[in-house]
Design a protein around this motif. Structure first.
Motif: not given
Length: 517
Positions: A16-22
């Protein structure tokens, strides 16, 4: 805005990681939160935000059951003991901190590979700390910068554990030590410096890619030393500047309370949770006894339109309190102030109904009265008094003056070592008396200045309760009315004023009930 759900199940070993568009959310966890609620933070809170947000974590050093047992306090004690001839207490403190953090790691980390790496890292850093203190012992000197380095080890150890635990829960995280993040020379701490820090922090976070960054609240080689110039609120400031640099949607400050209340709920049974409050009101409440967030830290995020949300690690599903400018008085910038902050939580945007907003008590106050003994008062009477106070580093909380008389309310704890000397010098200018065991009661509300009769109602409420007032003061901003009462009457005064003057917004009742559920 997603809130935590205790019924949801998080499956370990799932990336579970950071998603660029969020959108970004920066979350700051205090020492007590990291010390007592580590599993809740890693298992429940952080995962629940990752689905719809990119999250940055900023952590303080771990605290114990009391502040005296906290990591930062013990590190400061170690720095003092290293300079005492024959003392070995600083070495004992390092040993205790090593064992404490190792024990926490073994308690929470299940994956043996992750645990082994963490233990090696913790041991290596604690050995480095021991060597640093021994070097200070030999040269008999600890500079302000060296003291910063010693104290900063608390955040390093804390964040290493948090980052490892997130990995253990299947969240791809990255520990970031900000100790050497400042790569430019600055002469002083001005807005240019803070803007640089915000940009630098954003760059460091972006370099983590899809990993969840876990940042040490301690940052960089600050001009004049971090502790000396910024003080112990540096972790909040680090989180705030990170939020500014990333243009985050919100800054979360996680504590052990549901948010900001109309009064201290430990002292006032009917105190209610405030869904939204202005930065000006928070600044007044912070100065007069409520531990909220440092006004300068607020200023950094509020000035760019980022709301601050105070949240409770013991009640993650609660909405908390949002600190945000008064929309009704900021017509020029209404387009840039997202009304959705209120709408998405069901809050009313018309905060003018909350007048006043809260009442607080600041205990352990002494009152210093100076009355001129001259028949023809010198124009230098007031100047001489303030010069004397300044020479002894005495800060005045409240003041009431006339041509021949000055009454001042002081923090008794902060002036205990210098007050007697100052009193002797002030006696040159007039008769002096000191009243101990007093308290400052402050009524705060952004819209009090547009409401007639608030001060009269305050003093009438106290008079009806047979509580006498020693000093009365109203701030120039007109959002704060304060008075000094006897300390033995402080609790009664707080409850009387809250009962009779604070208007409860229906939305507060609604959200208080929902939090209790």
């Amino acid at each position: 805005m997603q809130t935590c759900s205790h019924s949801s199940t998080f499956i370990p070993n799932t990336t579970v990681g950071n998603k660029p568009h969020l959108p970004w959310i920066v979350q700051k966890y205090g020492g007590t939160s990291v010390g007592k609620y580590l599993d809740t933070i890693a298992t429940d809170i952080i995962p629940s935000y990752l689905e719809k947000n990119r999250v940055v974590i900023v952590c303080s050093a771990r605290s114990g059951k009391t502040k005296e047992l906290g990591t930062t306090k013990r590190l400061l004690k170690a720095a003092e003991e290293a300079l005492k001839e024959g003392s070995t207490i600083h070495l004992d403190i390092v040993k205790e901190l090593t064992l404490d953090h190792m024990e926490v790691a073994r308690q929470y980390i299940q994956n043996q590979d992750i645990l082994q790496q963490l233990e090696s890292q913790l041991d290596r850093d604690c050995r480095r700390l021991r060597s640093f203190l021994q070097a200070a012992e030999i040269i008999q000197e600890i500079s302000p910068r060296s003291r910063d380095v010693i104290v900063g080890m608390g955040e390093t150890l804390s964040c290493q554990i948090v980052a490892a635990l997130l990995k253990d829960k299947g969240i791809d995280s990255k520990f970031i030590n900000l100790n050497n993040m400042i790569d430019k020379e600055f002469d002083n701490l001005n807005q240019e410096f803070y803007d640089y820090l915000a940009t630098r922090l954003a760059t460091i976070v972006e370099e983590c890619g899809n990993k969840v960054p876990v940042l040490t609240g301690f940052f960089g080689n600050v001009p004049g030393s971090l502790l000396s110039t910024i003080g112990h609120g540096y972790t909040d400031l680090c989180a705030a500047l990170t939020a500014v640099g990333l243009h985050a949607n919100e800054l979360h400050i996680w504590k052990e309370v549901d948010g900001i209340f109309t009064a201290d709920p430990r002292k006032v049974e009917k105190a209610r949770l405030l869904p939204i409050i202005t930065p000006e009101e928070v600044a007044e409440l912070t100065y007069y006894g409520s531990e909220v967030i440092h006004p300068f830290t607020m200023e950094q995020v509020i000035r760019v339109g980022i709301p601050i949300r105070i949240k409770n690690v013991e009640n993650p599903a609660g909405s908390g309190t949002v600190i945000f400018p008064d929309l009704s008085s900021n017509k020029e910038n209404n387009d840039s102030l997202p009304m959705s902050i209120l709408a998405q939580n069901g809050f009313h945007s018309d905060v003018s109904k909350r007048s006043p907003t809260a009442v607080t008590i600041k205990d352990n106050i002494c009152v210093l009265n100076v009355h001129s003994n001259r028949k023809n008062v010198s124009h230098g009477f007031l100047a001489n008094i303030f010069t004397t106070l300044d020479e002894h580093g005495i800060v005045v909380d409240l003041i009431s003056t006339s041509e021949v008389h000055v009454s001042m309310a002081l923090n008794a704890e902060m002036v205990s070592s210098s007050l007697d000397i100052a009193v002797n010098e002030l006696a040159k200018h007039g008769s002096v008396d000191v009243m101990n065991n007093m308290a400052i009661l402050s009524l705060v509300g952004k819209h009090m200045k547009s409401t007639v009769g608030i001060a009269g109602n305050l003093f009438t409420a106290l008079a009806n309760a047979n509580i006498s007032i020693e000093i009365i003061s109203q701030g120039a901003s007109e959002i704060n009315i304060s008075c000094v009462v006897d300390g033995s009457n402080a609790l009664e005064a707080l409850n009387v004023v809250h009962e009779q003057l604070l208007i409860v917004d229906p939305s507060i009742d609604h959200h208080l009930d929902s939090n209790k559920e």
